[in-house]
Design an enzyme around this catalytic site. Sequence first.
Site, PDB file in Angstrom:
ATOM      1  N   HIS A 175       0.859  -1.199   0.000  1.00 21.48           N
ATOM      2  CA  HIS A 175       0.000   0.000   0.000  1.00 21.48           C
ATOM      3  C   HIS A 175       0.888   1.239   0.000  1.00 21.48           C
ATOM      4  CE1 HIS A 175      -3.310   2.594   0.356  1.00 21.48           C
ATOM      5  NE2 HIS A 175      -4.045   1.934   1.208  1.00 21.48           N
ATOM      6  N   HIS A 178      -2.837   6.818  -0.995  1.00 22.70           N
ATOM      7  CA  HIS A 178      -3.864   7.394  -0.119  1.00 22.70           C
ATOM      8  C   HIS A 178      -3.341   8.087   1.135  1.00 22.70           C
ATOM      9  CE1 HIS A 178      -6.635   4.057  -1.985  1.00 22.70           C
ATOM     10  NE2 HIS A 178      -6.163   4.917  -2.880  1.00 22.70           N
ATOM     11  N   TYR A 180      -1.089   7.159   3.237  1.00 24.22           N
ATOM     12  CA  TYR A 180      -0.534   6.298   4.289  1.00 24.22           C
ATOM     13  C   TYR A 180       0.996   6.332   4.230  1.00 24.22           C
ATOM     14  CZ  TYR A 180      -5.388   5.118   4.933  1.00 24.22           C
ATOM     15  OH  TYR A 180      -6.733   5.221   5.169  1.00 24.22           O
TER      16      TYR A 180
HETATM   17  C1  LIG Z   1     -15.260   0.680   2.321  1.00 22.84           C
HETATM   18  C2  LIG Z   1     -13.987   0.936   1.566  1.00 22.84           C
HETATM   19  C3  LIG Z   1     -12.784   0.553   2.114  1.00 22.84           C
HETATM   20  C4  LIG Z   1     -11.567   0.769   1.425  1.00 22.84           C
HETATM   21  N1  LIG Z   1     -10.387   0.323   1.954  1.00 22.84           N
HETATM   22  C5  LIG Z   1      -9.247   0.412   1.235  1.00 22.84           C
HETATM   23  C6  LIG Z   1      -8.040  -0.199   1.690  1.00 22.84           C
HETATM   24  O1  LIG Z   1      -7.974  -0.864   2.733  1.00 22.84           O
HETATM   25  N2  LIG Z   1      -6.928  -0.050   0.920  1.00 22.84           N
HETATM   26  C7  LIG Z   1      -6.940   0.666  -0.259  1.00 22.84           C
HETATM   27  O2  LIG Z   1      -5.908   0.782  -0.913  1.00 22.84           O
HETATM   28  N3  LIG Z   1      -8.086   1.215  -0.725  1.00 22.84           N
HETATM   29  C8  LIG Z   1      -9.238   1.094  -0.032  1.00 22.84           C
HETATM   30  N4  LIG Z   1     -10.411   1.580  -0.556  1.00 22.84           N
HETATM   31  C9  LIG Z   1     -10.427   2.129  -1.937  1.00 22.84           C
HETATM   32  C10 LIG Z   1     -10.815   1.021  -2.923  1.00 22.84           C
HETATM   33  O3  LIG Z   1      -9.779   0.052  -3.031  1.00 22.84           O
HETATM   34  C11 LIG Z   1     -11.078   1.552  -4.331  1.00 22.84           C
HETATM   35  O4  LIG Z   1      -9.913   2.124  -4.855  1.00 22.84           O
HETATM   36  C12 LIG Z   1     -12.204   2.592  -4.362  1.00 22.84           C
HETATM   37  O5  LIG Z   1     -13.326   2.152  -3.625  1.00 22.84           O
HETATM   38  C13 LIG Z   1     -12.615   2.921  -5.796  1.00 22.84           C
HETATM   39  O6  LIG Z   1     -13.101   1.747  -6.438  1.00 22.84           O
HETATM   40  P1  LIG Z   1     -14.715   1.525  -6.633  1.00 22.84           P
HETATM   41  O7  LIG Z   1     -15.206   2.822  -7.204  1.00 22.84           O
HETATM   42  O8  LIG Z   1     -14.811   0.382  -7.576  1.00 22.84           O
HETATM   43  O9  LIG Z   1     -15.296   1.269  -5.284  1.00 22.84           O
HETATM   44  C14 LIG Z   1     -11.599   1.397   0.154  1.00 22.84           C
HETATM   45  C15 LIG Z   1     -12.839   1.780  -0.396  1.00 22.84           C
HETATM   46  C16 LIG Z   1     -14.016   1.542   0.282  1.00 22.84           C
HETATM   47  C17 LIG Z   1     -15.323   1.915  -0.372  1.00 22.84           C
END
Ligand SMILES: Cc1cc2nc3c(=O)[nH]c(=O)nc-3n(C[C@H](O)[C@H](O)[C@H](O)COP(=O)(O)O)c2cc1C
Length: 376
Positions: A175, A178, A180
Amino acid sequence: MDSFADQSVQSLFEPFEFGRRRLRNRVAMAPMTRRQSPGGVPGADVAAYYRRRAEGGVGLIITEGTTINHPGANGYPSVPTFYGERALAGWQFVAEAVHAAGGAIIPQLWHVGRARRPGTEPDPAVPGYGPMAIEEDGKVVVKAMTHTDIQDVVAAFAQAARDAERIGFDGVELHGAHGYLLDAFLWAGSNQREDEYGGSLEKRLRFSLEVVRAVRAAVRPDFPVVFRFSQWKPEDYAARIAATPEELGRILKPLADAGVDIFHASTRRFWDVAFAGSPDTLAAWARRLSGKPTIAVGSVGLDKPFTPRDAAPGGDPSVLTGHLAALEAGRKRGDFDLIAVGRALLSEPEWPNKVQQGRRDDIVPFSQEALARLVV
Ligand SMILES: Cc1cc2nc3c(=O)[nH]c(=O)nc-3n(C[C@H](O)[C@H](O)[C@H](O)COP(=O)(O)O)c2cc1C
């Protein structure tokens, strides 16, 4: 199943060589934190959750962020750890369940960095860790990392990767996005260090490079190492680590040389243009600049905003059809190799199978309730 296959999405359902595994298609599950692992241990319910998505046709599951073995790695309650006998036994069970359903799976290895605040599990006394100290109300809540801290984190990432290989995962995702830890070092806005880990872009990249080299050395050569990066942070959607394609190349090429096999370009909309003056997306740029395969992501199949700023064009059901056409064209152009799907898979675990079979009207649309539950 082929006789029922929807030919208009054919290129999303071609196999992909991924280390020692052949993915059955190009659909990945995006990492999504769930906070359903009390004490850091993923239980049978976590295995069932991921197995359901593998049964639904996902080719590659990228797990929710799971923390490496460093005191400041975690930022939130009930996030699974990727260390400790019980947690690793739980993860082994998860990997076996996904494999039994024909899917591949990699853990997303996570250190939250300066997102942590004292009071968070597992040891509430431990502050956040970051490039720079952060004080709130006169108290240090984020510690400026020493060189020893940095070496500890490098070693913890490497150990987690070694464990992932040992317990049967198919690769790892680091990771680096974002805001982090690794991203906080990459971004000039959060890193004004004056030692060899801050200052120029090359120095800000150094921590990530050390992690990638250590991870690469810890696993077999054909164990895929995926690196997720982004041009945004939750606190600032305009916080870019690279202002130009040239700068992005100076980040991604050295990471590729250090051992990254695949880049996961985290965007909120897969179709967004990455840099003014070119129609290309971030995944397309990453592929060209690094010479490595890429994973694209963002709002696939969604007409609901992630935040009010995120509204996708059009309305259901044409949204999904439009996205699938854009994805098919993007795959054919060679913009990306895999497409990650996040929220759409929360409400519809069978999303890939239904898309492949042309059953678009049967797809359960994403809802805020599915996001709130995150358990089934
Ligand atoms: C509930 C939730 C939890 C997420 N947790 C993470 C995470 O742990 N690590 C990460 O890199 N991105 C995380 N994301 C981002 C997602 O991996 C993804 O990039 C984002 O939701 C956009 O994709 P989507 O539009 O298909 O949902 C999270 C997103 C959501 C909605």
